[in-house]
Design an enzyme around this catalytic site. Structure first.
Site, short mmCIF file in Angstrom:
data_model
loop_
_atom_site.label_atom_id
_atom_site.label_comp_id
_atom_site.label_asym_id
_atom_site.label_seq_id
_atom_site.Cartn_x
_atom_site.Cartn_y
_atom_site.Cartn_z
CB ALA A 204 -67.59 -111.02 11.80
N GLY A 205 -64.13 -110.16 11.94
CA GLY A 205 -63.08 -109.61 12.67
C GLY A 205 -63.59 -108.64 13.71
CG ASP B 291 -68.32 -105.45 17.89
OD1 ASP B 291 -69.23 -105.31 17.54
OD2 ASP B 291 -68.68 -106.07 19.35
CG HIS C 256 -51.12 -107.22 17.85
ND1 HIS C 256 -51.11 -105.67 16.93
CD2 HIS C 256 -52.50 -107.95 16.85
CE1 HIS C 256 -51.84 -105.45 16.13
NE2 HIS C 256 -52.79 -106.39 16.16
CG ASP D 20 -56.38 -104.90 13.44
OD1 ASP D 20 -57.22 -105.88 12.96
OD2 ASP D 20 -57.17 -104.76 14.61
#
Length: 260
Positions: free
Chosen positions: A62-63, A65, A87, A142
């Site tokens: 879901a990407g 939180d 990253h 991001d």
């Protein structure tokens, strides 16, 4: 110690599973740090020839939180901490010689879409959906999404996805170049596993050299890129895999690649 990212390795395939199903595998600080730990371990192993990246439960990822972000007293500092782990984890997976196959069910949103875009090959369930979502909560991308999307879909379409948060179904994501193949929902696990297994018996170092060339092509001049092609193919020509591949071709048999 409990982990939000599971890792199992067998038959040359590293199976990396985002494992917060009750939170749609949303990325919090713990998951980002666990993914970095797992990616670092995968990169250090000499028995990994393909990676299968998947999410447990009904949704791939879901990407970020968002519920946890909303109650953070210092959200800027928190997001810096999350991306400081997320990253490098993505970079470690992208830089592997072993190809990464993403298996996507449910939805991939935000940084989840970034993980999909960073994979080498993507198998999506027919019901899967893809969305950027960042600007809908007043944030910017991001998780590598703003780097990969323009390269995959072009600048105009990347801007559209980012500013409008248009949701792509699996067929559209395939047509736009985000997804490699779409399969019936019930076949997702089998098809993604089979693809990873097929890649795991291939020439791993050649895969890595080829994908790096493709990534570098967008920022190299023609002459610089031709020089890089020369150096890459010459280096690979010295490997056992190349010798086996050439011999198998001449002898009209299937090659048996072993080098990592």
């Amino acid at each position: 110690m409990a982990s939000t990212v599971a890792l199992s390795v067998g038959d040359g395939v590293a199976r990396v599973t985002l494992d917060r199903p009750d939170a749609a595998n949303a990325i919090n600080l713990e998951l980002a740090e666990d993914l970095l730990r797992v990616a670092t371990e995968v990169a250090a192993r000499d028995d990994v020839r393909a990676v299968l990246l998947r999410g447990s439960g009904a949704r791939f990822c879901a990407g970020g939180d968002v519920k946890a972000f909303a109650i953070e007293p210092d959200l800027p500092a928190h997001l810096r901490a999350v991306t400081a782990a997320l990253h490098p984890a993505i970079a470690a997976l992208v830089e592997l010689d072993a190809p990464v196959v993403a298996a996507v069910q449910g939805s991939a949103a935000g940084a989840g879409l970034g993980l999909v875009a960073a994979a080498d090959l993507v198998v999506a369930a027919a019901s899967a959906r893809f969305v950027m979502a960042y600007t809908g909560i007043g944030l910017s991308p991001d998780g590598s999404s703003s780097w990969f999307l323009p390269r995959l879909v072009g600048h105009r379409r990347a801007v559209e996805l980012t500013l409008t948060n248009r949701v792509l179904d699996a067929g559209e994501a395939r047509d736009w170049g985000i997804v490699t193949t779409v399969v019936p929902d019930d076949d997702l696990e089998h098809e993604a596993e089979q693809l990873a297994r097929t890649l795991s018996v291939g020439p791993t170092r050649a895969y890595g050299g080829a994908t790096r060339l493709l990534r570098e092509s967008v920022r190299s001049s023609l002459r610089d890129h031709l020089a890089l092609e020369t150096e890459t193919i010459a280096a690979l020509a010295a490997t056992d895999d190349a010798r086996e591949g050439l011999a198998a071709f001449v002898e009209k048999r299937k090659p048996k690649f072993h080098a990592t």
